[in-house]
Design an enzyme around this catalytic site. Structure first.
Site, mmCIF file in Angstrom:
data_model
loop_
_atom_site.group_PDB
_atom_site.id
_atom_site.type_symbol
_atom_site.label_atom_id
_atom_site.label_comp_id
_atom_site.label_asym_id
_atom_site.label_seq_id
_atom_site.Cartn_x
_atom_site.Cartn_y
_atom_site.Cartn_z
ATOM 1 N N PHE A 12 1.089 -1.187 0.120
ATOM 2 C CA PHE A 12 -0.004 0.065 0.042
ATOM 3 C C PHE A 12 0.893 1.214 -0.011
ATOM 4 O O PHE A 12 1.660 1.544 0.778
ATOM 5 C CB PHE A 12 -0.819 0.006 1.428
ATOM 6 C CG PHE A 12 -1.963 1.172 1.285
ATOM 7 C CD1 PHE A 12 -3.110 1.268 0.596
ATOM 8 C CD2 PHE A 12 -1.772 1.965 2.376
ATOM 9 C CE1 PHE A 12 -4.091 2.140 0.616
ATOM 10 C CE2 PHE A 12 -2.546 3.001 2.510
ATOM 11 C CZ PHE A 12 -3.721 3.037 1.737
ATOM 12 N N GLU B 223 4.175 10.125 1.643
ATOM 13 C CA GLU B 223 5.143 10.645 0.803
ATOM 14 C C GLU B 223 5.977 11.312 1.823
ATOM 15 O O GLU B 223 5.738 11.468 2.877
ATOM 16 C CB GLU B 223 4.679 11.542 -0.292
ATOM 17 C CG GLU B 223 3.820 10.882 -1.269
ATOM 18 C CD GLU B 223 3.351 11.884 -2.473
ATOM 19 O OE1 GLU B 223 2.842 11.361 -3.424
ATOM 20 O OE2 GLU B 223 3.533 13.175 -2.269
ATOM 21 N N GLY C 50 1.984 12.234 5.224
ATOM 22 C CA GLY C 50 1.622 11.042 5.892
ATOM 23 C C GLY C 50 0.199 10.939 6.251
ATOM 24 O O GLY C 50 -0.562 10.388 5.755
ATOM 25 N N SER C 51 0.025 11.274 7.579
ATOM 26 C CA SER C 51 -1.292 11.515 8.150
ATOM 27 C C SER C 51 -2.175 12.518 7.234
ATOM 28 O O SER C 51 -3.446 12.413 7.120
ATOM 29 C CB SER C 51 -1.452 11.879 9.453
ATOM 30 O OG SER C 51 -0.417 10.819 10.211
ATOM 31 N N THR D 26 5.390 -0.775 3.431
ATOM 32 C CA THR D 26 5.474 -2.026 3.819
ATOM 33 C C THR D 26 5.142 -2.871 2.648
ATOM 34 O O THR D 26 4.466 -2.771 1.992
ATOM 35 C CB THR D 26 4.465 -2.282 4.871
ATOM 36 O OG1 THR D 26 4.583 -1.045 5.949
ATOM 37 C CG2 THR D 26 4.490 -3.662 5.774
ATOM 38 N N ARG E 167 -7.446 0.748 10.509
ATOM 39 C CA ARG E 167 -6.958 0.937 11.705
ATOM 40 C C ARG E 167 -7.163 -0.097 12.852
ATOM 41 O O ARG E 167 -6.478 -0.534 13.347
ATOM 42 C CB ARG E 167 -7.590 2.209 12.397
ATOM 43 C CG ARG E 167 -7.220 3.621 11.618
ATOM 44 C CD ARG E 167 -7.584 4.636 12.456
ATOM 45 N NE ARG E 167 -7.640 5.874 11.734
ATOM 46 C CZ ARG E 167 -8.710 6.323 10.949
ATOM 47 N NH1 ARG E 167 -9.781 6.080 10.996
ATOM 48 N NH2 ARG E 167 -8.239 7.440 10.047
ATOM 49 N N GLN F 74 10.978 -2.937 32.485
ATOM 50 C CA GLN F 74 11.226 -2.894 33.922
ATOM 51 C C GLN F 74 11.390 -4.071 34.964
ATOM 52 O O GLN F 74 12.123 -4.262 35.841
ATOM 53 C CB GLN F 74 10.191 -1.763 34.415
ATOM 54 C CG GLN F 74 10.163 -0.284 34.065
ATOM 55 C CD GLN F 74 11.837 0.423 34.494
ATOM 56 O OE1 GLN F 74 12.623 0.540 33.442
ATOM 57 N NE2 GLN F 74 11.880 0.571 35.709
ATOM 58 N N GLU G 277 -0.487 4.246 10.320
ATOM 59 C CA GLU G 277 -2.103 4.247 10.364
ATOM 60 C C GLU G 277 -2.438 5.208 10.921
ATOM 61 O O GLU G 277 -3.935 4.902 11.292
ATOM 62 C CB GLU G 277 -2.417 2.666 10.534
ATOM 63 C CG GLU G 277 -2.121 1.566 9.623
ATOM 64 C CD GLU G 277 -2.735 1.838 8.209
ATOM 65 O OE1 GLU G 277 -3.774 2.584 7.969
ATOM 66 O OE2 GLU G 277 -2.099 1.184 7.212
ATOM 67 N N GLU H 297 -1.996 11.389 18.019
ATOM 68 C CA GLU H 297 -2.576 12.577 17.788
ATOM 69 C C GLU H 297 -3.707 12.844 16.802
ATOM 70 O O GLU H 297 -4.854 13.309 17.021
ATOM 71 C CB GLU H 297 -1.594 13.771 17.338
ATOM 72 C CG GLU H 297 -0.558 13.871 18.482
ATOM 73 C CD GLU H 297 0.561 12.745 18.777
ATOM 74 O OE1 GLU H 297 1.148 12.749 19.687
ATOM 75 O OE2 GLU H 297 0.526 11.888 17.747
#
Length: 371
Positions: free
Chosen positions: A122, A126, A130-131, A157, A230, A323, A350, A354
């Site tokens: 997919f 660029e 992105g988002s 990917t 998503r 941890q 994806e 934010e």
């Protein structure tokens, strides 16, 4: 909403678990170290139908619903998040758009390959987009019976292994999403230049490349529509988090310190309790988003919530796993080191955390409260 898995789903889960344990578990650390999941691993999944999970049987797939598909991805991610993202991308934004938006001619031509042997890639992002997909600058100019594509893509990917690429480019000069189109492009097409694989922090076994589009000619009958996903990332995050949690419980029960096992220490118990709570919350959000999609109800807000919560939970859980392991958690001999690196990117691809918060808030303000 039915929370229990059906008999068929339980059977599929056991098949996937057994397959992952026998074929992939022993190799996952090596794939991470070498930066490559071999084609043989993909071929093994293809033999069991996992390249065509969302494709109906009449088109060669196995016709799983969304919840079954994410269950499979979660189980693969428990062993190898790198392999899981390869299969998730292929199914959700590779093969599925061809079935959902393709013509019958496109389906007959490409689906037999995609459900049986070839990965799809997919190609949306660029260097400057992105988002914010509306910022895409790659162009597709119509010339007679074909388009000519020029531009560049990154973070692709499956880019090295794919046989088919879904590439987005701008077919209209007007800005925004409406000027974008998707094209089915075959590997080896003149003008499709595959760059070197990125040297990533996590998910190292999955290949991620840049593409250059240099006067790439694509037949007009290979133009497609737009699609996104998503829920699959939420499933991957949950799988990685579950694996880190299981390792932490095992280590805490075996590791001796201060006169007894770590698991007797209240601070460690609190960490384990926090892990379990986040796992269960992530699963419920994921199941609800998958259920809404399967019954054809609006699910964008729920998918964003599942992705947001599960990815941030995975980062937190894998952090706590290190941890609990102490210094051993920082060395590659222990799997939790890899789980932490793999989990980190899930808050980014994806749609970043934010962006997911923006999607949730805008949906809430536009559509109101859903109870």
């Amino acid at each position: 909403m039915q929370l229990d898995l059906s008999g068929d789903q339980l059977q599929i889960r056991e098949v996937v678990r057994a397959l992952c344990a026998s074929e992939f578990a022993a190799h996952a650390a090596r794939w991470d170290h070498e930066g490559e999941v071999p084609r043989s691993a993909v071929a093994t999944l293809a033999e069991h139908g996992f390249l065509g999970m969302a494709i109906p049987e009449e088109w060669g797939g196995v016709g799983y619903d969304t919840r079954t598909t994410v269950m499979v991805l979660e189980e693969i991610a428990r062993v190898s998040a790198a392999l899981a993202i390869m299969i998730a991308v292929h199914n959700s934004v590779g093969a599925l758009p061809v079935f959902r938006f393709g013509t019958d001619a496109q389906r007959r031509r490409f689906l037999p390959r995609l459900v049986s042997r070839e990965l799809a890639a997919f190609s949306l992002s660029e260097p400057g987009a992105g988002s914010d997909a509306a910022a895409i600058r790659s162009t597709a100019a119509r010339q007679g019976d074909h388009y000519v594509l020029n531009g560049s893509k990154n973070w692709v990917t499956n880019g090295e292994q794919a046989g088919v690429y879904l590439i987005f480019a701008r077919t209209a000069k007007d800005g925004g999403h409406k000027g974008l189109s998707a094209f089915i492009v075959e590997r080896g097409s003149p003008g499709l230049v595959i760059g070197k694989a990125e040297d990533k922090m996590g998910l190292r076994g999955s290949d991620t490349v840049a593409l250059a589009l240099e006067d790439l000619k694509v037949p007009a009958d290979q133009r497609l529509g737009e699609e996104g996903e998503r829920i699959g990332v939420a499933a991957q995050a949950l799988g990685v988090a579950r694996a880190a949690f299981a390792e932490s419980v095992r280590y805490a029960q075996q590791r001796q310190a201060f006169g007894g096992p770590l698991a007797r220490i209240q601070a460690v118990q609190f960490k384990l309790a926090g892990m379990e709570r986040r796992l269960q919350c992530a699963r419920l959000l994921l199941d609800r988003a998958a259920w809404l999609k399967d019954i054809d109800q609006p699910y964008t807000r729920e998918a964003s919530m599942a992705k947001l919560y599960a990815s941030e939970a995975a980062t937190w859980i894998t952090h706590q796993a290190i941890q609990i392991h102490g210094g051993y958690g920082y060395v590659k001999e222990y799997a939790v080191e890899r789980y932490y690196r793999d989990a980190r990117v899930m808050e980014i691809y994806e749609g970043t955390s934010e962006i997911q918060r923006l999607v949730i808030a805008r949906s809430l303000l536009r559509d109101g409260v859903r109870v």
